[in-house]
Scaffold this motif. Structure first.
Motif, short mmCIF file in Angstrom:
data_model
loop_
_atom_site.label_atom_id
_atom_site.label_comp_id
_atom_site.label_asym_id
_atom_site.label_seq_id
_atom_site.Cartn_x
_atom_site.Cartn_y
_atom_site.Cartn_z
N LYS A 166 1.19 -1.59 0.13
CA LYS A 166 0.41 0.16 -0.38
C LYS A 166 1.06 1.55 -0.24
O LYS A 166 1.84 0.92 0.40
N ALA A 167 0.46 2.40 -0.06
CA ALA A 167 1.17 3.99 0.09
C ALA A 167 1.21 4.01 1.01
O ALA A 167 2.76 4.27 1.29
N SER A 168 1.44 3.40 1.83
CA SER A 168 1.94 3.99 3.02
C SER A 168 2.25 3.01 4.07
O SER A 168 3.74 2.89 4.90
N ASP A 169 3.16 1.70 3.16
CA ASP A 169 4.14 1.04 3.13
C ASP A 169 5.35 1.36 1.86
O ASP A 169 6.67 0.68 2.53
N PHE A 170 5.36 2.98 1.78
CA PHE A 170 6.85 3.64 0.43
C PHE A 170 6.59 4.94 1.76
O PHE A 170 5.70 5.65 2.23
N ARG A 171 7.90 5.28 1.54
CA ARG A 171 8.66 6.59 1.46
C ARG A 171 9.39 6.90 1.03
O ARG A 171 10.16 6.05 0.38
N VAL A 172 9.60 8.02 0.20
CA VAL A 172 10.63 8.65 -1.35
C VAL A 172 11.26 10.29 -0.49
O VAL A 172 10.36 10.52 0.41
N GLU B 159 12.80 14.35 2.46
CA GLU B 159 11.17 13.39 1.77
C GLU B 159 10.15 14.41 1.45
O GLU B 159 9.78 15.60 1.78
N GLN B 160 9.58 13.45 0.49
CA GLN B 160 8.44 14.29 -0.12
C GLN B 160 7.24 13.44 0.00
O GLN B 160 7.04 12.35 0.75
N PHE C 12 -0.80 7.06 -5.34
CA PHE C 12 -0.64 5.61 -5.28
C PHE C 12 -1.40 4.80 -6.60
O PHE C 12 -2.95 4.99 -6.57
N ASP C 13 -0.23 3.51 -7.29
CA ASP C 13 -1.78 3.18 -7.59
C ASP C 13 -0.34 0.92 -8.91
O ASP C 13 0.36 1.50 -8.33
N THR D 187 13.18 3.70 0.03
CA THR D 187 12.06 2.96 0.72
C THR D 187 10.77 2.22 1.09
O THR D 187 9.46 3.10 1.07
N THR D 188 10.77 1.12 1.97
CA THR D 188 9.91 0.02 2.17
C THR D 188 9.67 -0.18 4.09
O THR D 188 10.74 -0.97 4.07
#
Length: 700
Positions: A45-51, A57-58, A63-64, A363-364
């Motif tokens: 899910k989107a909450s599993d990623f950071r960029v 950090e953004q 998310f798709d 990252t995840t």
């Protein structure tokens, strides 16, 4: 979901990941795999990623997830893509964006100009095997070829029969049987929408030909937001013409803008590189076949032809398949990289439009997951400035930018001539086609201005040379300025070493810019050459005209300055002028020395078509050094081209230092064209071409 109205698309990551950018959104394709098994992970899910972008950090805004397992069969077999709007008469229909979701979009690009018949056979057989046995229901395949022109032979389709029929046309036809109606953007003169007349000569011989074709394909795919892959079948890209690093970057940038990953396939397969070459080349001269020099040259030539293909694949997120007779892994890699991916979007907090590279980090928080993505993208660059200080800063930023400016065509070549033991004179010649310059009316003249900025960087990226000039152009309105070229020449004084030259040119009516990058190596001059070794030569300057000059430089001889012909394209009513220098020639000693003779340097020029020698100049001999204070022999050759047939020639310059037993046989390509048709009643003569040596004597 993908951002709309994109004006820039970013790099395609390793393993099938792509970046896109517009004024609001950066979209990145990310592939997630199980770290142990390599299996694709579908439930993040989107909450599993950071960029992060450049360490900041953004916030993830969109998310798709897309997977070929969820692909819906298309109602129509063929969908509009590459050939949209060309009227190719193949029943192409426009697919809605939602219909392309979860599909693989694959382009097969056959570079027919670079492949031998046996190489073409192997690539066609591999493509046919994939279409028959490996193509899946989610795959949509298009066919493109580069022969005399760049053509779309089949738009995206799931119809295997149609694809097999079109692929079979390539086999043994040498590009002669394609339909004329399916033409996309081309770098050939027949396609007047992409290249104007005064630019055509630069596209005949330079090494940008294939890069222009790749760029045209990528641009035609920008409107399709889904991830796309291109299988590039080629026999290698030669780097023996005008080498423009900016064109390579422009092709890469166009591919990543279009979300297109390039998978290069060297159709020559596994090669055995021998010291004497193969049956396609003539017999070798000298001792190169015995001392390892010829083998090294052949290996370097082979590696150079693969280097561009490898760069295209690496920088667009694809993979290069070289030195293998099995092409099947290339098809499997494309399917594996595009089976499933996450589209992660964020709005960048950096509003600067400086064209600089921005690094990304994803990252995840899910343990045991390995993610793959392209770790950066080029920011867009804004060329619309009106304040003088800002416009000057714009030039500086473009000179420093990694992203090339390609709005305006620009061609460049650099030469070197030794001036003393530790210094070279390096003339640099730039050409801007007149069709690229928007002239404005001013009285009885057409006027325009060009801003030129250039720099020379050494191996540690220090700027050690710089050129800045504003050129004001005024031409008579009666002249057809669109058919003329604007040529600008500057020069640098540099020590031996390896350098990178970059020039930026901007026309000040619309603010469009072009850039050109090239590398030049200035060799150390050895005091004495060992017998059988390669001699020390300057650059070989080719020209079709000279102009009076009061300068004292190596390219001015007897008050006439050579005007470099950087395209190597000549007309039959012109002369081919050559200027080159031989440094530190051996002195003639003993009883063999004739009165007044202190050196013995022999030269001749051969012109070949294929493996057939069609013309050779008489042998000329230099008996004395003729460059004051520089211990050098300058040789000038004047070759009328009247009697040569139009066509492309490979020229070999044979230079031998007879006293030292050293030699050099540099080669270069030229194209000879017919002159404009003579006026009615004007006689046409065709004398035999004779090379006229200047400053040297004919050989006995």
């Amino acid at each position: 979901m993908h951002a709309q109205n994109q004006n820039s698309v970013l790099d395609t990551p390793q393993g099938g990941l792509t970046l896109k950018m517009n004024s609001e959104m950066v979209l990145t394709n990310v592939v997630a795999r199980d770290a142990k098994t390599g299996a694709l992970v579908h439930d993040l899910k989107a909450s599993d990623f950071r960029v992060w972008e450049n360490g900041k950090e953004q916030h993830i805004a969109t998310f798709d997830f897309q997977s070929v397992e969820m692909a819906t069969p298309l109602k129509e077999a063929t969908v509009s893509g590459l050939a949209a709007g060309t009227g190719n008469g193949k029943g192409v229909v426009v697919a809605k964006p939602e219909e392309l979701r979860n599909h693989r979009l694959i382009v097969f690009f056959f570079d027919l100009t670079s492949m031998q018949p046996e190489d073409l056979d192997r690539s066609v057989e591999a493509a046919q095997d994939f279409l028959r046995t490996k193509m899946q229901s989610a795959d949509l395949v298009a066919l493109v070829s580069l022969g005399d022109t760049l053509k779309v032979d089949q738009d995206f389709t799931a119809d295997k029969k149609a694809l097999l029929r079109e692929v079979a046309v390539y086999n043994g036809t040498e590009g002669a049987g394609f339909e004329a109606g399916a033409t996309s953007n081309s770098n050939q003169t027949e396609d007047t929408t992409a290249y104007t007349a005064d630019e055509s000569e630069y596209n005949d011989l330079n090494t940008d030909r294939e890069l222009f074709a790749l760029r045209a394909i990528a641009k035609s795919l920008e409107k399709i937001t889904e991830k796309k892959s291109l299988l590039y079948f080629s026999g290698g890209i030669s780097r023996d013409g005008i080498e423009n690093q900016s064109s390579l970057r422009a092709a890469i940038n166009a591919a990543v803008r279009a979300n297109l990953a390039i998978y290069s396939v060297d159709t020559r397969g596994l090669q055995a590189v021998g010291p004497l070459g193969d049956a396609s080349v003539g017999s070798m001269r000298g001792s190169g076949g015995m001392n390892g020099g010829a083998l090294q040259n052949n290996m370097n030539s082979n590696f150079a032809s693969q280097e561009v293909m490898a760069t295209l694949s690496k920088d667009t997120g694809g993979k290069a398949f070289l030195d293998s007779n099995d092409f099947a892994p290339a098809f499997a890699q494309v399917q594996n990289d595009t089976s499933a991916y996450y589209a992660v979007g964020f709005r960048s907090t950096n509003p600067a439009r400086d064209g600089k590279y921005r690094r990304l980090k994803f990252t995840t928080n899910r343990p045991g997951i390995k993610i793959e993505y392209r770790p950066g993208y080029y920011a867009p660059a804004d060329f619309q400035h009106s304040v003088k200080q800002d416009r000057e800063q714009q030039l500086e930023e473009q000179l420093a930018s990694d992203l090339p400016a390609t709005d305006m065509a620009l061609y460049m070549d650099a030469y070197y001539f030794r001036t003393d033991d530790n210094r070279y004179f390096v003339p640099v010649s730039l050409i801007v086609p007149g069709s690229q310059i928007p002239f404005v009316k001013g009285g009885d003249k057409d006027k325009a201005t060009l801003d030129i900025l250039g720099g020379v960087l050494d191996e540690v990226k220090r700027q050690i040379g710089r050129a800045r000039e504003t050129v004001k152009l005024k031409v008579d309105t009666s002249q057809n300025v669109r058919q003329k070229n604007v040529q600008y020449t500057t020069s640098f004084s540099l020590p031996p070493g390896k350098y990178r030259l970059k020039f930026v040119v901007r026309e000040n009516q619309t603010g469009q810019m072009g850039s050109f990058e090239a590398e030049i190596t200035l060799p150390e001059i050895k005091k004495s050459a060992s017998p059988g070794s390669r001699m020390s030569l300057s650059s070989i300057l080719l020209a079709n005209s000279k102009q009076p000059s009061k300068k004292f430089t190596p390219i001015v001889r007897d008050g006439q300055e050579y005007v470099p012909n950087i395209s190597h394209v000549f007309r039959r009513d012109q002369h081919l002028y050559l200027l080159y220098e031989i440094y530190a020639p051996a002195k003639v000693k003993g009883e063999g020395a004739k009165s007044g003779e202190n050196v013995r340097v022999l030269s001749s020029l051969e012109l070949m078509q294929g493996s057939v020698k069609v013309y050779e100049t008489p042998l000329v001999e230099a008996k004395q050094t003729n460059v004051l204070g520089r211990d050098a022999v300058a040789v000038e050759l004047d070759v009328p081209l009247d009697a040569l047939k139009p066509g492309q020639y490979v020229c070999q310059l044979n230079v031998v230092d007879d006293a030292a037993g050293s030699f050099s046989f540099p080669r270069f390509a030229v194209l000879v064209k017919d002159p404009p048709a003579p006026a009615a009643g004007q006689p046409v003569t065709a004398p035999v071409p004779v090379a006229t040596p200047v400053g040297v004597e004919p050989g006995k």
